[in-house]
Scaffold this active site. Structure first.
Site, PDB file in Angstrom:
ATOM      1  N   ILE A  74       0.884  -1.165   0.000  1.00 38.59           N
ATOM      2  CA  ILE A  74       0.000   0.000   0.000  1.00 38.59           C
ATOM      3  C   ILE A  74       0.917   1.208   0.000  1.00 38.59           C
ATOM      4  O   ILE A  74       1.852   1.280   0.799  1.00 38.59           O
ATOM      5  CB  ILE A  74      -0.908   0.042   1.251  1.00 38.59           C
ATOM      6  CG1 ILE A  74      -1.830  -1.184   1.293  1.00 38.59           C
ATOM      7  CG2 ILE A  74      -1.727   1.340   1.283  1.00 38.59           C
ATOM      8  CD1 ILE A  74      -2.629  -1.312   2.567  1.00 38.59           C
ATOM      9  N   ALA A  75       0.651   2.152  -0.884  1.00 37.59           N
ATOM     10  CA  ALA A  75       1.465   3.369  -0.912  1.00 37.59           C
ATOM     11  C   ALA A  75       0.629   4.529  -1.431  1.00 37.59           C
ATOM     12  O   ALA A  75      -0.243   4.354  -2.280  1.00 37.59           O
ATOM     13  CB  ALA A  75       2.700   3.175  -1.792  1.00 37.59           C
ATOM     14  N   GLU A 108       2.459  -7.698   6.536  1.00 39.21           N
ATOM     15  CA  GLU A 108       3.661  -7.388   7.296  1.00 39.21           C
ATOM     16  C   GLU A 108       3.853  -5.881   7.250  1.00 39.21           C
ATOM     17  O   GLU A 108       3.591  -5.258   6.230  1.00 39.21           O
ATOM     18  CB  GLU A 108       4.910  -8.051   6.704  1.00 39.21           C
ATOM     19  CG  GLU A 108       4.972  -9.550   6.843  1.00 39.21           C
ATOM     20  CD  GLU A 108       4.360 -10.298   5.669  1.00 39.21           C
ATOM     21  OE1 GLU A 108       4.203 -11.521   5.773  1.00 39.21           O
ATOM     22  OE2 GLU A 108       4.014  -9.649   4.658  1.00 39.21           O
ATOM     23  N   TYR A 120      -3.658   0.295  10.606  1.00 41.49           N
ATOM     24  CA  TYR A 120      -4.109  -1.094  10.546  1.00 41.49           C
ATOM     25  C   TYR A 120      -4.881  -1.480  11.814  1.00 41.49           C
ATOM     26  O   TYR A 120      -5.925  -2.123  11.735  1.00 41.49           O
ATOM     27  CB  TYR A 120      -2.930  -2.042  10.316  1.00 41.49           C
ATOM     28  CG  TYR A 120      -2.180  -1.783   9.028  1.00 41.49           C
ATOM     29  CD1 TYR A 120      -2.849  -1.405   7.865  1.00 41.49           C
ATOM     30  CD2 TYR A 120      -0.796  -1.881   8.966  1.00 41.49           C
ATOM     31  CE1 TYR A 120      -2.158  -1.148   6.687  1.00 41.49           C
ATOM     32  CE2 TYR A 120      -0.107  -1.634   7.796  1.00 41.49           C
ATOM     33  CZ  TYR A 120      -0.790  -1.265   6.658  1.00 41.49           C
ATOM     34  OH  TYR A 120      -0.108  -1.012   5.500  1.00 41.49           O
TER      35      TYR A 120
END
Length: 165
Positions: A74-75, A108, A120
């Site tokens: 994810i970016a 991770e 998260y």
């Protein structure tokens, strides 16, 4: 942020996604890797965040294997960080995965990335383990996180791969 839309990534988006990846991660995936995710990996699903002008400003990916979704990356483009785009992408990816039958997701995250960990956790992920020296660039540990609080699947969800019997 109300103007930002999420949609499924296409092969044409790979160069923009790769540019965000390269500007974000110490050891980024190659452009070829993203192209192969779009063309050869039947388990891969990616979303992009797009402005009204059509600019790709973020992306999120998941590998779906039976009922598990493993978040790959994810970016968000640097000039859009801190505006909730990462949350929008992650929550959207969770909904997309739930629509595909995923009952839990894994990921991770760097031990030092407290911002991502906080995001998260706010979406229901919990730490269940540590992968020692996971990151090749500096040997940093990764926290292994899991979420089994998935949103309900949308009944009208369909995509080109959907099979109806």
């Amino acid at each position: 942020m109300a103007d930002i839309t999420l949609r499924r990534m296409t092969l044409a988006d790979a160069p923009a996604v790769h540019a965000i990846e390269a500007a974000t991660f110490a050891i980024p995936w190659s452009l070829q890797s993203f192209e192969e995710e779009m063309t050869r990996n039947a388990c891969a699903r990616y979303l992009v965040a797009q402005t009204p002008a059509g600019d790709i400003i973020g992306f999120a990916g998941v590998w779906v294997v039976i009922d598990e979704g493993h978040i790959t990356n994810i970016a968000v483009r640097e000039d859009y960080r801190g505006q909730g785009i990462g949350r929008l992408l992650t929550a959207g990816l969770m909904q997309y995965a739930a629509n595909l039958g995923v009952t839990y997701m894994t990921l991770e995250v760097r031990r030092s990335n407290e911002t991502a960990q906080s995001l998260y956790r706010s979406l229901g992920f919990i730490q269940v383990g540590v992968r020692k020296k996971y990151y090749e660039d500096n040997g940093e540990d990764a926290l292994f996180m899991v979420c089994d609080h998935m949103p309900p699947a949308q009944e009208d969800f369909e995509e080109p791969e959907t099979v109806r019997e």
